[in-house]
Design a protein around this motif. Structure first.
Motif, PDB file in Angstrom:
ATOM      1  N   SER A 281     -12.293   9.814   3.826  1.00  0.00           N
ATOM      2  CA  SER A 281     -10.898  10.032   4.229  1.00  0.00           C
ATOM      3  C   SER A 281     -10.114   8.726   4.253  1.00  0.00           C
ATOM      4  O   SER A 281      -8.917   8.713   3.957  1.00  0.00           O
ATOM      5  N   ALA A 282     -10.777   7.624   4.581  1.00  0.00           N
ATOM      6  CA  ALA A 282     -10.085   6.327   4.588  1.00  0.00           C
ATOM      7  C   ALA A 282      -9.731   5.870   3.185  1.00  0.00           C
ATOM      8  O   ALA A 282      -8.829   5.053   3.000  1.00  0.00           O
ATOM      9  N   ALA A 283     -10.428   6.401   2.167  1.00  0.00           N
ATOM     10  CA  ALA A 283     -10.145   6.000   0.782  1.00  0.00           C
ATOM     11  C   ALA A 283      -8.758   6.445   0.340  1.00  0.00           C
ATOM     12  O   ALA A 283      -8.133   5.811  -0.507  1.00  0.00           O
ATOM     13  N   ILE A 284      -8.276   7.557   0.916  1.00  0.00           N
ATOM     14  CA  ILE A 284      -6.966   8.077   0.522  1.00  0.00           C
ATOM     15  C   ILE A 284      -5.961   7.925   1.657  1.00  0.00           C
ATOM     16  O   ILE A 284      -4.912   8.572   1.651  1.00  0.00           O
ATOM     17  N   SER A 285      -6.264   7.079   2.607  1.00  0.00           N
ATOM     18  CA  SER A 285      -5.357   6.882   3.731  1.00  0.00           C
ATOM     19  C   SER A 285      -4.092   6.179   3.270  1.00  0.00           C
ATOM     20  O   SER A 285      -4.151   5.229   2.479  1.00  0.00           O
ATOM     21  N   PRO A 286      -2.928   6.605   3.744  1.00  0.00           N
ATOM     22  CA  PRO A 286      -1.686   5.912   3.359  1.00  0.00           C
ATOM     23  C   PRO A 286      -1.535   4.556   4.020  1.00  0.00           C
ATOM     24  O   PRO A 286      -0.681   3.773   3.622  1.00  0.00           O
ATOM     25  N   ASP A 287      -2.358   4.262   5.024  1.00  0.00           N
ATOM     26  CA  ASP A 287      -2.291   2.974   5.702  1.00  0.00           C
ATOM     27  C   ASP A 287      -3.016   1.930   4.873  1.00  0.00           C
ATOM     28  O   ASP A 287      -4.233   2.010   4.672  1.00  0.00           O
ATOM     29  N   GLN A 288      -2.284   0.958   4.363  1.00  0.00           N
ATOM     30  CA  GLN A 288      -2.866  -0.042   3.475  1.00  0.00           C
ATOM     31  C   GLN A 288      -3.916  -0.892   4.183  1.00  0.00           C
ATOM     32  O   GLN A 288      -4.906  -1.315   3.588  1.00  0.00           O
ATOM     33  N   SER A 289      -3.731  -1.163   5.488  1.00  0.00           N
ATOM     34  CA  SER A 289      -4.655  -2.027   6.215  1.00  0.00           C
ATOM     35  C   SER A 289      -5.994  -1.363   6.464  1.00  0.00           C
ATOM     36  O   SER A 289      -7.028  -2.036   6.514  1.00  0.00           O
ATOM     37  N   SER A 290      -6.008  -0.040   6.641  1.00  0.00           N
ATOM     38  CA  SER A 290      -7.252   0.668   6.912  1.00  0.00           C
ATOM     39  C   SER A 290      -7.808   1.379   5.696  1.00  0.00           C
ATOM     40  O   SER A 290      -8.822   2.058   5.799  1.00  0.00           O
ATOM     41  N   ARG A 291      -7.172   1.268   4.551  1.00  0.00           N
ATOM     42  CA  ARG A 291      -7.628   1.969   3.359  1.00  0.00           C
ATOM     43  C   ARG A 291      -8.904   1.333   2.840  1.00  0.00           C
ATOM     44  O   ARG A 291      -9.005   0.111   2.709  1.00  0.00           O
ATOM     45  N   ALA A 292      -9.899   2.175   2.520  1.00  0.00           N
ATOM     46  CA  ALA A 292     -11.172   1.657   2.014  1.00  0.00           C
ATOM     47  C   ALA A 292     -11.007   1.131   0.593  1.00  0.00           C
ATOM     48  O   ALA A 292     -11.561   0.085   0.248  1.00  0.00           O
ATOM     49  N   PHE A 293     -10.246   1.839  -0.226  1.00  0.00           N
ATOM     50  CA  PHE A 293     -10.005   1.416  -1.599  1.00  0.00           C
ATOM     51  C   PHE A 293      -8.659   0.690  -1.641  1.00  0.00           C
ATOM     52  O   PHE A 293      -7.602   1.316  -1.506  1.00  0.00           O
ATOM     53  N   LYS A 294      -8.706  -0.623  -1.817  1.00  0.00           N
ATOM     54  CA  LYS A 294      -7.482  -1.412  -1.798  1.00  0.00           C
ATOM     55  C   LYS A 294      -6.683  -1.281  -3.083  1.00  0.00           C
ATOM     56  O   LYS A 294      -5.466  -1.264  -3.078  1.00  0.00           O
ATOM     57  N   GLU A 295      -7.400  -1.215  -4.201  1.00  0.00           N
ATOM     58  CA  GLU A 295      -6.735  -1.228  -5.508  1.00  0.00           C
ATOM     59  C   GLU A 295      -7.634  -0.580  -6.543  1.00  0.00           C
ATOM     60  O   GLU A 295      -8.864  -0.677  -6.475  1.00  0.00           O
ATOM     61  N   ALA A 296      -7.024   0.111  -7.497  1.00  0.00           N
ATOM     62  CA  ALA A 296      -7.764   0.656  -8.635  1.00  0.00           C
ATOM     63  C   ALA A 296      -7.803  -0.400  -9.740  1.00  0.00           C
ATOM     64  O   ALA A 296      -6.769  -0.980 -10.085  1.00  0.00           O
ATOM     65  N   VAL A 297      -8.986  -0.648 -10.273  1.00  0.00           N
ATOM     66  CA  VAL A 297      -9.152  -1.710 -11.273  1.00  0.00           C
ATOM     67  C   VAL A 297     -10.007  -1.192 -12.422  1.00  0.00           C
ATOM     68  O   VAL A 297     -10.634  -0.123 -12.340  1.00  0.00           O
ATOM     69  N   ILE A 298     -10.028  -1.973 -13.493  1.00  0.00           N
ATOM     70  CA  ILE A 298     -10.878  -1.717 -14.657  1.00  0.00           C
ATOM     71  C   ILE A 298     -11.696  -2.969 -14.911  1.00  0.00           C
ATOM     72  O   ILE A 298     -11.143  -4.078 -14.952  1.00  0.00           O
ATOM     73  N   ILE A 299     -13.003  -2.786 -15.065  1.00  0.00           N
ATOM     74  CA  ILE A 299     -13.885  -3.919 -15.334  1.00  0.00           C
ATOM     75  C   ILE A 299     -14.644  -3.662 -16.627  1.00  0.00           C
ATOM     76  O   ILE A 299     -14.779  -2.511 -17.064  1.00  0.00           O
ATOM     77  N   ARG A 300     -15.119  -4.735 -17.237  1.00  0.00           N
ATOM     78  CA  ARG A 300     -15.934  -4.630 -18.445  1.00  0.00           C
ATOM     79  C   ARG A 300     -17.374  -4.336 -18.039  1.00  0.00           C
ATOM     80  O   ARG A 300     -18.067  -5.200 -17.514  1.00  0.00           O
ATOM     81  N   HIS A 301     -17.791  -3.094 -18.279  1.00  0.00           N
ATOM     82  CA  HIS A 301     -19.115  -2.658 -17.838  1.00  0.00           C
ATOM     83  C   HIS A 301     -19.492  -1.399 -18.617  1.00  0.00           C
ATOM     84  O   HIS A 301     -18.639  -0.553 -18.877  1.00  0.00           O
ATOM     85  N   PRO A 302     -20.738  -1.199 -19.023  1.00  0.00           N
ATOM     86  CA  PRO A 302     -21.890  -2.087 -18.828  1.00  0.00           C
ATOM     87  C   PRO A 302     -22.111  -3.072 -19.978  1.00  0.00           C
ATOM     88  O   PRO A 302     -22.870  -4.008 -19.851  1.00  0.00           O
TER      89      PRO A 302
END
Length: 274
Positions: free
Chosen positions: A161-182
């Motif tokens: 539930s914290a992953a989709i929280s509108p509160d930026q300070s308590s949000r588990a996922f801060k930012e969506a990113v793309i990485i080079r993997h694997p």
């Protein structure tokens, strides 16, 4: 007379064919060579299967066209039916919290329990945003974390539930990113959860903790990467979660990389060059 004419017609339909193609090509055919009679059927006999073949082809075309149209209707109506069924189930589920109270009071109005539940959830959000609500929530979590089995279930559900929280300070996922993997040339969609400082002989290095889900959202891999190796796309956390949950079916056709983003959790703060 009629029998003689039939015998003559039959003789005309019998064509002698020699069994020695070499002799024929040399031009030295022998009359004593055996011949094989070839009987040429009448036009009516040769075209006996044409009507049935045409009907079968037409039937196959009709069946193929009917099946394609039926599948097209299923593809269009299936998501609509699932949406309406899920919405109806959700309304009845939420309505079931307070509707027994109204039924006990003699008020049987469908949807009244749903409206009461939505209002109650809103008031809980307002109350928990205050200092008193946060204190009571912390006290309740203290007792829940003392329970052997319940604390694990509560911690896992709270993280989701914290992953989709509108509160930026308590949000588990801060930012969506793309990485080079694997491998080189392949990319993975992940989420920035925190930052960490790595101390080594060459000095301190700030790394980004990227969580890459491998099974929906509750299982995945954690990568500690340099900020230079992290690509910030123009996707919000909610959009990235929808992409993961849908198995990539909701991914947009074009994803643009946001340049000049400073640090995690600063989505949209673009620094344009001169």
């Amino acid at each position: 007379m009629a029998a003689r004419e039939r015998d003559r017609d039959r003789e005309l339909l019998i064509i002698p064919v020699t069994t020695d193609p070499v002799g024929i090509s040399a031009g030295g055919g022998d009359d004593s060579e055996p011949t094989t009679p070839v009987i040429i059927g009448s036009p009516s006999a040769r075209g006996h299967h044409h009507p049935s073949t045409g009907i079968e082809a037409f039937s196959r075309v009709i069946r193929s066209w009917t099946w394609k149209k039926f599948m097209t209707g299923c593809v269009i109506l299936l998501p609509i039916a699932i949406t309406f069924y899920t919405t109806w189930w959700f309304i009845r589920f939420v309505d079931g919290f307070f509707s027994p109270i109204y039924i006990h009071l003699g008020i049987n109005v469908f949807g009244l329990g749903f409206a009461t539940s939505i209002t109650f959830i809103f008031l809980v959000g307002v109350f928990m945003s205050s200092w008193l609500g946060a204190s009571l929530l912390g006290l309740g979590e203290f007792f829940i974390k003392k329970m052997p089995l319940v604390r694990h279930i509560y911690s896992a559900s709270k993280q989701i539930s914290a992953a989709i929280s509108p509160d930026q300070s308590s949000r588990a996922f801060k930012e969506a990113v793309i990485i080079r993997h694997p491998r080189i040339g392949e990319y993975a969609l992940g989420f920035i959860t925190s930052t960490v400082t790595l101390r080594n002989a060459n000095g301190d290095q700030e790394l980004t903790c990227v969580y890459v889900p491998t099974n929906h959202l509750y299982l995945g891999d954690i990568f500690l990467m340099s900020h230079a190796d992290v690509i910030i796309p123009d996707l919000s956390v909610r959009e990235a979660i929808e992409i993961v949950l849908s198995g990539g079916m909701s991914v947009p056709q074009i994803i643009s990389a946001v340049e000049g983003v400073v640090g995690p959790g600063k989505h949209g703060n673009v620094v344009k060059g001169p």
